[in-house]
Design a protein around this motif. Structure first.
Motif, PDB file in Angstrom:
ATOM      1  N   GLN A 162       0.826  -1.207   0.000  1.00 18.20           N
ATOM      2  CA  GLN A 162       0.000   0.000   0.000  1.00 18.20           C
ATOM      3  C   GLN A 162       0.859   1.256   0.000  1.00 18.20           C
ATOM      4  OE1 GLN A 162      -2.599   0.384   3.381  1.00 18.20           O
ATOM      5  NE2 GLN A 162      -3.880   1.929   2.397  1.00 18.20           N
ATOM      6  N   PRO A 189     -11.448  10.490  -0.965  1.00 15.88           N
ATOM      7  CA  PRO A 189     -11.359   9.836  -2.282  1.00 15.88           C
ATOM      8  C   PRO A 189     -11.986  10.656  -3.399  1.00 15.88           C
ATOM      9  CG  PRO A 189     -11.991   8.255  -0.589  1.00 15.88           C
ATOM     10  CD  PRO A 189     -12.074   9.606   0.041  1.00 15.88           C
ATOM     11  N   SER A 209      -5.764   5.635  -8.145  1.00 15.17           N
ATOM     12  CA  SER A 209      -5.288   5.636  -6.759  1.00 15.17           C
ATOM     13  C   SER A 209      -6.428   5.313  -5.815  1.00 15.17           C
ATOM     14  CB  SER A 209      -4.685   7.004  -6.401  1.00 15.17           C
ATOM     15  OG  SER A 209      -3.555   7.271  -7.191  1.00 15.17           O
ATOM     16  N   ARG A 210      -6.137   4.507  -4.816  1.00 19.96           N
ATOM     17  CA  ARG A 210      -7.151   4.090  -3.851  1.00 19.96           C
ATOM     18  C   ARG A 210      -6.845   4.720  -2.499  1.00 19.96           C
ATOM     19  NH1 ARG A 210      -9.477   3.376  -7.688  1.00 19.96           N
ATOM     20  NH2 ARG A 210     -10.210   1.450  -8.674  1.00 19.96           N
TER      21      ARG A 210
END
Length: 338
Positions: free
Chosen positions: A158, A223, A330-331
């Protein structure tokens, strides 16, 4: 390079003793090294002092972001954009102060000494306001956590993914700050004065975006704001490159700065949320800072090398799909519930 090297030890150090003692030390040492730069008479001495300054600066950068992430977690609301807004504002203030002092005929050594005195006073004052960020008094971690940390050393999948995101973002930011004025002057025929406003417009929009970024993150979520910011930055860069009018192109760089303003702060916040315990978070943030510094260090040079073969316009245009990919792929984790 000294900053990159020192960052590898900042995470474990701040995890062990906390960011407060690290920052209280670095905020005093850094002004001293800055003042010494103006007093060095030889190349070797100058290189030694600049290397030391880079090392302390890298240490400070990683530690202060760890401090900000810790405070954000304790408050339970976004603050990273506001912290990075202070950097953007200080860059503008430092640039204006340098211009004023140069026109007033103040010597370089005197300029650095005056800046060091101001920074020393500020560092001593701020050192008292910093919070403790070590893990004393917290519940112990599971027995598997230390082994995991030793095995990966903070380089989890991550963090690497977020780190590569940070590198890409800093390459794009370096392109705007380092090459926008050259693009306007060489490719759009803008005067030197007008071309230089592209950098000011980008930085100014970045500062404004970061001032309001925390409220936007609180309202819409990290997000969604990250995706919107990345796409706005891509549209702004496209506008700057496609417009034949230099003034419109400056407007495009302004839009790009506004969109990009929230991306790095949100990424730092996401790294801080990657692990619940501050000990692990300190190491992860130092690793992420390594990625962002790499983008800052090598990005502008890579843009120049690519421009030699493909031209500056096409090289900058290649960053548009990069911004779109970062925005869409992208998370980032959502805000944890409290």
């Amino acid at each position: 390079m000294a900053a990159l090297a020192c960052m590898q030890g900042v995470g474990p150090l701040t995890a062990r003793v906390g960011t407060r003692p690290v920052l209280r030390t670095s905020l005093v040492v850094m002004p001293v090294l800055l003042a010494l730069i103006g007093l060095m008479g030889g190349i070797v001495e100058l290189v030694v002092v600049v290397t030391a300054l880079g090392a302390v600066h890298g240490t400070t950068d990683a530690a202060m972001n760890t401090q900000a992430v810790t405070v954000e977690r304790r408050l339970g609301r976004p603050i990273l954009n506001g912290c990075h807004a202070a950097w953007s504002v200080s860059a503008v203030v430092a640039s204006l102060a340098t211009t004023i002092l140069e026109r007033a005929g103040v010597s370089f050594a005197t300029h650095l000494a005056a800046a060091a005195a101001v920074l020393m006073a500020g560092g001593l004052l701020l050192g008292r306001l910093l919070v403790e960020t070590d893990t004393r008094g917290r519940a112990p971690m599971s027995p598997l956590a230390p082994r995991r940390r030793r095995r990966h050393g903070g380089w989890s999948r991550q963090v690497v993914a977020l780190g590569l995101t940070g590198t890409a973002l800093m390459v794009c930011e370096g392109a705007a700050l380092g090459w926008s004025a050259i693009f306007l002057h060489d490719s759009r025929g803008a005067s030197l004065g007008l071309a230089a406003t592209a950098v000011t417009a980008y930085t100014g929009a970045q500062a404004v975006g970061r001032v309001i970024g925390d409220r936007l993150a609180l309202r819409y979520g990290a997000p969604a704001l990250f995706r919107a910011g990345g796409l706005v930055a891509a549209c702004g860069l496209a506008m700057a490159l496609l417009s034949p009018n230099p003034v419109t192109a400056v407007g495009g760089f302004t839009v790009a700065g506004a969109g990009a303003s929230v991306l790095i702060p949100l990424a730092y916040s996401a790294v801080g949320q990657a692990k619940a315990d501050s000990q692990e978070a300190a190491t992860l943030i130092s690793r992420f800072t390594t990625f962002t510094y790499a983008g800052t260090l090598f990005g502008p040079a890579a843009i120049g090398w690519a421009a030699e073969f493909a031209g500056l316009t096409w090289t900058l245009a290649a960053l548009i799909p990069v911004l779109c990919a970062v925005a869409l792929l992208s998370r980032l984790p959502g805000r944890p519930q409290h």
